[in-house]
Scaffold this active site. Structure first.
Site, PDB file in Angstrom:
ATOM      1  CB  ILE A  67      -1.031  -0.006   1.158  1.00  0.00           C
ATOM      2  CG1 ILE A  67      -2.012   1.158   1.014  1.00  0.00           C
ATOM      3  CG2 ILE A  67      -0.378   0.051   2.512  1.00  0.00           C
ATOM      4  CD1 ILE A  67      -3.414   0.841   1.346  1.00  0.00           C
ATOM      5  CE  LYS A  96       3.235   9.485  16.073  1.00  0.00           C
ATOM      6  NZ  LYS A  96       2.222   8.602  15.520  1.00  0.00           N
TER       7      LYS A  96
HETATM    8  C1  LIG Z   1      -4.334   6.411   3.814  1.00  0.00           C
HETATM    9  C2  LIG Z   1      -3.705   5.502   4.824  1.00  0.00           C
HETATM   10  C3  LIG Z   1      -2.819   6.038   5.761  1.00  0.00           C
HETATM   11  C4  LIG Z   1      -2.245   5.200   6.735  1.00  0.00           C
HETATM   12  N1  LIG Z   1      -1.427   5.729   7.686  1.00  0.00           N
HETATM   13  C5  LIG Z   1      -0.974   4.934   8.694  1.00  0.00           C
HETATM   14  C6  LIG Z   1      -0.131   5.448   9.718  1.00  0.00           C
HETATM   15  O1  LIG Z   1       0.281   6.604   9.715  1.00  0.00           O
HETATM   16  N2  LIG Z   1       0.254   4.599  10.706  1.00  0.00           N
HETATM   17  C7  LIG Z   1      -0.138   3.301  10.743  1.00  0.00           C
HETATM   18  O2  LIG Z   1       0.167   2.597  11.700  1.00  0.00           O
HETATM   19  N3  LIG Z   1      -0.867   2.784   9.733  1.00  0.00           N
HETATM   20  C8  LIG Z   1      -1.283   3.552   8.729  1.00  0.00           C
HETATM   21  N4  LIG Z   1      -2.019   3.006   7.721  1.00  0.00           N
HETATM   22  C9  LIG Z   1      -2.173   1.549   7.671  1.00  0.00           C
HETATM   23  C10 LIG Z   1      -0.882   0.945   7.148  1.00  0.00           C
HETATM   24  O3  LIG Z   1      -0.561   1.491   5.875  1.00  0.00           O
HETATM   25  C11 LIG Z   1      -0.989  -0.581   7.019  1.00  0.00           C
HETATM   26  O4  LIG Z   1      -1.482  -1.090   8.233  1.00  0.00           O
HETATM   27  C12 LIG Z   1       0.358  -1.195   6.786  1.00  0.00           C
HETATM   28  O5  LIG Z   1       0.992  -0.599   5.681  1.00  0.00           O
HETATM   29  C13 LIG Z   1       0.250  -2.690   6.560  1.00  0.00           C
HETATM   30  O6  LIG Z   1      -0.270  -2.995   5.292  1.00  0.00           O
HETATM   31  P1  LIG Z   1      -0.316  -4.527   4.886  1.00  0.00           P
HETATM   32  O7  LIG Z   1       1.068  -5.068   4.965  1.00  0.00           O
HETATM   33  O8  LIG Z   1      -1.367  -5.192   5.669  1.00  0.00           O
HETATM   34  O9  LIG Z   1      -0.817  -4.489   3.362  1.00  0.00           O
HETATM   35  P2  LIG Z   1      -0.072  -4.095   1.996  1.00  0.00           P
HETATM   36  O10 LIG Z   1       0.997  -3.104   2.179  1.00  0.00           O
HETATM   37  O11 LIG Z   1      -1.174  -3.761   1.056  1.00  0.00           O
HETATM   38  O12 LIG Z   1       0.617  -5.444   1.522  1.00  0.00           O
HETATM   39  C14 LIG Z   1      -0.110  -6.490   0.936  1.00  0.00           C
HETATM   40  C15 LIG Z   1       0.854  -7.528   0.399  1.00  0.00           C
HETATM   41  O13 LIG Z   1       0.113  -8.645  -0.056  1.00  0.00           O
HETATM   42  C16 LIG Z   1       0.631  -9.065  -1.298  1.00  0.00           C
HETATM   43  N5  LIG Z   1      -0.389  -9.766  -2.057  1.00  0.00           N
HETATM   44  C17 LIG Z   1      -1.653  -9.377  -2.333  1.00  0.00           C
HETATM   45  N6  LIG Z   1      -2.264 -10.304  -3.104  1.00  0.00           N
HETATM   46  C18 LIG Z   1      -1.353 -11.297  -3.304  1.00  0.00           C
HETATM   47  C19 LIG Z   1      -1.358 -12.523  -4.047  1.00  0.00           C
HETATM   48  N7  LIG Z   1      -2.425 -12.919  -4.740  1.00  0.00           N
HETATM   49  N8  LIG Z   1      -0.250 -13.283  -4.031  1.00  0.00           N
HETATM   50  C20 LIG Z   1       0.859 -12.911  -3.339  1.00  0.00           C
HETATM   51  N9  LIG Z   1       0.909 -11.766  -2.642  1.00  0.00           N
HETATM   52  C21 LIG Z   1      -0.173 -10.969  -2.626  1.00  0.00           C
HETATM   53  C22 LIG Z   1       1.112  -7.784  -1.973  1.00  0.00           C
HETATM   54  O14 LIG Z   1       2.076  -8.048  -2.970  1.00  0.00           O
HETATM   55  C23 LIG Z   1       1.720  -7.062  -0.770  1.00  0.00           C
HETATM   56  O15 LIG Z   1       3.039  -7.508  -0.580  1.00  0.00           O
HETATM   57  C24 LIG Z   1      -2.559   3.821   6.732  1.00  0.00           C
HETATM   58  C25 LIG Z   1      -3.415   3.288   5.755  1.00  0.00           C
HETATM   59  C26 LIG Z   1      -3.990   4.122   4.823  1.00  0.00           C
HETATM   60  C27 LIG Z   1      -4.924   3.522   3.810  1.00  0.00           C
END
Ligand SMILES: Cc1cc2nc3c(=O)[nH]c(=O)nc-3n(C[C@H](O)[C@H](O)[C@H](O)COP(=O)(O)OP(=O)(O)OC[C@H]3O[C@@H](n4cnc5c(N)ncnc54)[C@H](O)[C@@H]3O)c2cc1C
Length: 515
Positions: free
Chosen positions: A50, A83
């Site tokens: 993301i 921070k």
């Molecule tokens: C606008 C916004 C602002 C934010 N600000 C903050 C903040 O300041 N502080 C905070 O704590 N959190 C914040 N967050 C939340 C934070 O960004 C997420 O909690 C954090 O980045 C974790 O994301 P993730 O790893 O769950 O998902 P992602 O980063 O989306 O990763 C998903 C992974 O899954 C993989 N994937 C998906 N489908 C498949 C597939 N079919 N096969 C293999 N791999 C796959 C992708 O390749 C990727 O590696 C924010 C979120 C948003 C939307």
């Protein structure tokens, strides 16, 4: 025969996937080295992470230290900065000078004396934050929370990080694979095989074939590939409490490379939401989180542009839809969800990554030895995690319900009692007569937001708790000692702490002493 849990497979290589991999692998190093346990992370080479989520919580220091990450390398490779809390502008009245801090240091003597009643009776003229901690002043003065002589992860003031989310996940990946024995597979998961009981047997990938496992961790982001699409766990919407459903994010360069850097996330209330402003050494990450029903995209872009200034009108702006809510359960069969796959509310107070950290720690500590006991561990995990989501919702909503703004429908709607969770309504009633404090939490393992956080938001936003003169009499001597100690500490820290940018430059040049 007992079915041992020896192969953990994580789907997703964003912040959630790599933090979870690192926390689990660090906790089970001996078993990994003995060849009796493995952590494999499968990540799509094409689906981007993301790439937002740049504000963290102080728990990140212990998470990284436990994983054996060098703090110096974090600063150098992730464009990281300090921070020291959040500054909330125009949330209470909307006036130009309306602002308060939610710092990361707890009030002076927090476990011995509750300073709230003393501040309410004697502290007027000073903000609650300044009455109880130096950290608001440190932020105002642009000071770092430590000096170059402090070892990694140590400091004079509590701190977390602002960091480049796009660099953080690859940084963790390098550490986890090189130092902790995590296996990294770059491949797309295209289907999932399940046993008759519904347990996941393996994931089938386009590039690397079948990957079997005993426990699967869904870190696939909003896609929720395993917990949602495969196991069909429902999603509990929270948009009727936390309204924001869209974010517009932009990266803004500094005017000059040596421009002063704030070490607080600045959250400025707007007509239909709020704008975050996070300083990294090379740029600011800024975004408007808003309710699209109350602000069309054009109006939202105008608001963002007004904030960043017209000279930045050509910077690329990214639109990110937000569906506020979380899974109905977080662990089903042999699959646990983490990060965005577990849910997301909104970016206020950086509550998402900290929840990943404490969920990963809980999982690492309670790693079921075998499938036979997994459901027992899962029940506990679900119970604790559901409690935490509930508390985060209460805490985020608190920022909105204390507003006295009536200028737009967004703020008026936010104080409608029907949008306030029942527990928060009860607490608001309780806090009229007794303030939140340290002892509220003695029966709880690890709160995401401790009672100190509630104090800073409540009294920062002008909430009043009834206090009679005799309520402060017993604790007056210790309270006045703590208030004096805070004044002494504030003056001392302001004298010798360096500016943020000055210390970051030194860290880049010389490094911090490793622990
Ligand atoms: C606008 C916004 C602002 C934010 N600000 C903050 C903040 O300041 N502080 C905070 O704590 N959190 C914040 N967050 C939340 C934070 O960004 C997420 O909690 C954090 O980045 C974790 O994301 P993730 O790893 O769950 O998902 P992602 O980063 O989306 O990763 C998903 C992974 O899954 C993989 N994937 C998906 N489908 C498949 C597939 N079919 N096969 C293999 N791999 C796959 C992708 O390749 C990727 O590696 C924010 C979120 C948003 C939307």
């Amino acid at each position: 025969m007992v079915r041992r849990v020896e192969a953990v497979v994580i789907i997703g290589g964003g912040t959630a996937g790599w933090l979870t991999a690192g926390v689990i692998a660090a906790r089970h190093q001996a078993r990994i080295n003995a060849g009796r346990f493995s952590v494999t992370l499968v990540e799509s080479p094409d689906i981007r992470i993301i790439g937002v989520g740049e504000g963290t919580w102080p728990t990140m220091r212990s998470s990284l230290e436990t994983m054996g990450v060098s703090e110096t390398e974090l600063f150098r490779e992730c464009d990281a900065a300090f921070k020291q809390g959040g500054k909330f502008a125009r949330w209470t009245t909307g006036a130009e000078d309306d602002a308060y801090y939610h710092p990361l240091m707890v009030p002076q003597g927090f476990s011995h004396v509750n300073l709230v009643p003393h501040w309410l009776r004697e502290g007027q003229g000073r903000s609650f934050c300044d009455f109880v901690t130096p950290q608001g002043r440190l932020c105002d003065e642009g000071l770092a929370p430590k000096t170059i002589t402090h070892a990694e992860y140590r400091g004079s003031a509590n701190y977390a990080y602002h960091l480049d989310a796009g660099k953080f996940a690859p940084f963790l990946a390098r550490h986890c694979t090189a130092k902790l024995g995590v296996r990294h597979v770059l491949a797309d998961v295209v289907s999932v095989t399940q046993s008759e009981s519904g347990d996941i047997r393996s994931v089938l990938t386009r590039q690397a074939g079948e990957i079997p496992g005993d426990l699967f961790i869904d870190c696939s982001g909003f896609a929720a590939l395993l917990i949602g699409k495969t196991l069909g766990v429902g999603f509990k919407e929270c948009g009727d409490t936390l309204f924001c459903d869209t974010a517009l994010a932009v990266q803004v360069p500094f005017e000059t490379p040596d421009a002063p850097m704030a070490s607080q996330t600045i959250a400025s209330a707007q007509e239909a939401g709020w704008i975050w402003d996070i300083c990294l050494p090379t740029r600011r990450g800024i975004g408007y989180v808003y309710l699209s029903r109350h602000a069309g995209e054009e109006a939202a872009r105008d608001t963002l542009l007004r904030y960043i200034g017209p000279r930045h009108k050509d910077l690329p702006v990214r639109k990110i839809p937000i569906r506020s809510g979380h899974r109905e359960i977080f662990w089903k069969n042999n699959c646990v969800a983490m990060g965005l796959a577990q849910g997301f509310l909104e970016p206020l107070e950086s509550s998402a990554i900290v929840l990943v950290e404490i969920s990963a720690k809980l999982l690492a500590e309670q790693m079921p030895a075998c499938r036979e006991v997994m459901d027992i561990v899962a029940r506990r995990f679900n119970e604790v995690t559901m409690y935490r989501w509930g508390r985060i919702i209460d805490f985020l909503k608190l920022h909105y319900v204390l507003t006295r703004r009536t200028d737009t429908a967004f703020w008026r709607d936010n104080v409608d009692p029907a949008t306030i969770p029942e527990r928060l309504r009860d607490l608001l009633m309780l806090w009229k007569y007794q303030s939140p404090w340290f002892f509220d939490e003695l029966d709880r393992l690890e709160e995401v937001f401790p009672a100190a956080s509630y104090q800073y938001v409540l009294y920062g936003m002008g909430f009043r708790t009834e206090v009679a003169p005799e309520d402060t009499a017993d604790t007056a001597p210790v309270a006045s000692r703590m208030v004096g100690e805070n004044e002494r500490m504030t003056a001392e820290l302001c004298r010798w702490l360096p500016k943020n940018r000055e210390l970051l430059a030194k860290i880049h040049a010389y490094g911090l002493q490793a622990v």
